[in-house]
Write an enzyme that holds these catalytic residues in place. Structure first.
Site, PDB file in Angstrom:
ATOM      1  N   HIS A  68      76.956 -12.644  91.678  1.00  0.00           N
ATOM      2  CA  HIS A  68      77.851 -13.259  92.862  1.00  0.00           C
ATOM      3  C   HIS A  68      76.894 -13.599  93.808  1.00  0.00           C
ATOM      4  O   HIS A  68      75.953 -12.999  94.072  1.00  0.00           O
ATOM      5  CB  HIS A  68      78.849 -12.460  93.444  1.00  0.00           C
ATOM      6  CG  HIS A  68      78.615 -10.872  93.549  1.00  0.00           C
ATOM      7  ND1 HIS A  68      78.407 -10.200  92.658  1.00  0.00           N
ATOM      8  CD2 HIS A  68      78.338 -10.521  94.862  1.00  0.00           C
ATOM      9  CE1 HIS A  68      77.965  -8.843  93.495  1.00  0.00           C
ATOM     10  NE2 HIS A  68      78.162  -9.131  94.737  1.00  0.00           N
ATOM     11  N   GLY A  69      77.550 -14.739  94.473  1.00  0.00           N
ATOM     12  CA  GLY A  69      76.639 -15.250  95.620  1.00  0.00           C
ATOM     13  C   GLY A  69      77.631 -15.803  96.749  1.00  0.00           C
ATOM     14  O   GLY A  69      78.563 -16.392  96.396  1.00  0.00           O
TER      15      GLY A  69
END
Lengths: 150, 107
Positions: A68-69
């Site tokens: 995730h970012g």
């Protein structure tokens, strides 16, 4: 709509992806999110996903990873899923290879995105349930992927 | 046994909530009461009251970042672990919590 229906755009689900590496599957999923209008800059988001990867392991065990970012390249919080025909190398808590990748795209600012972010967190909670992960691994179609979370 | 705790991770979108679910499931399996607060991107949810904490036998803090209100747990037995541990070995964590409480009672 249920949390799952809201969180999962069928266009951002890839069943039996032939991606052969972590990098390939990340690029494939980010591309799907871009097509779905959730990511504005694919290279920019990829870079931010790798920033998070450098901070800690995203393989949560049982062959599942949750890269995730948080990124300015994300226009709307979203999630993309790939099931892989061949498990790929990925840093994980149990050192198993990864066959399910669930990518969370998070906006840089929470302003105006609270509802979507809440939905992502409720979705993430479901990944703590081993039964959900088992159904997900057995899924052979986009519909079965969605049903796995219900 | 009554457990309170907080889950919080770096981005505040995934590990926090997976850890919460894993710990809740493990506590349920072990027959313990559990109340976990989450501190994530969307803010604090399921917030613990001072009464919740005062009534608890132990606090489990599954945290990768500094949390708000750490001082609330000053007076209670606590275990602090990264969210990874809560996700990887939730059942072992419950066993460990039970041991810690037992040791404290025998002391």
């Amino acid at each position: 709509m249920t949390v799952v229906e809201e969180a999962l755009d069928p266009n951002a689900i890839v069943v039996n992806s032939s991606a052969k590496s972590k990098d390939e599957v990340l690029k494939e999923l980010i591309h799907q999110l871009a097509l779905a209008g959730k990511v504005s800059d694919e290279a920019g988001f990829l870079k931010d996903v790798y920033v998070r990867e450098s901070e800690g392991v995203t393989g949560i065990g049982n062959g599942v990873s949750i890269p995730h970012g948080r990124s300015v390249s994300v226009s709307e919080p979203a999630v993309a899923i790939a099931t892989l025909t061949t498990p790929v190398e990925w840093e994980s808590l149990d050192d198993e290879k990864i066959s399910i990748v669930i990518l969370f795209a998070v906006t840089d600012s929470t302003e105006g995105a609270q509802d979507h972010l809440k939905m992502l967190s409720e979705f993430a909670k479901k990944l703590g349930d081993d039964d959900v992960l088992e159904s997900l691994k057995a899924a052979q179609s986009v519909d079965e992927v969605i049903v796995a979370f219900e | 046994m009554k457990i309170v705790g907080v889950c919080a991770c770096t981005v505040g979108i995934a590990h926090t909530y997976i850890a919460q679910e894993k710990l809740e499931k493990a506590a349920e399996k072990a027959g313990y009461d559990i109340h976990l607060e989450t501190q994530g991107t969307i803010g604090t949810q399921n917030e613990l009251t001072p009464e919740d904490i005062a009534d608890a036998d132990i606090a489990i803090l599954a945290i990768d970042v500094k949390i708000k209100g750490m001082e609330r747990f000053d007076k209670i037995t606590k275990m602090t672990v990264p969210t990874d541990i809560a996700i990887k070995s939730p059942n072992k964590l419950m066993e460990k919590a039970a041991q810690v409480i037992k040791q404290r009672q025998n002391a």
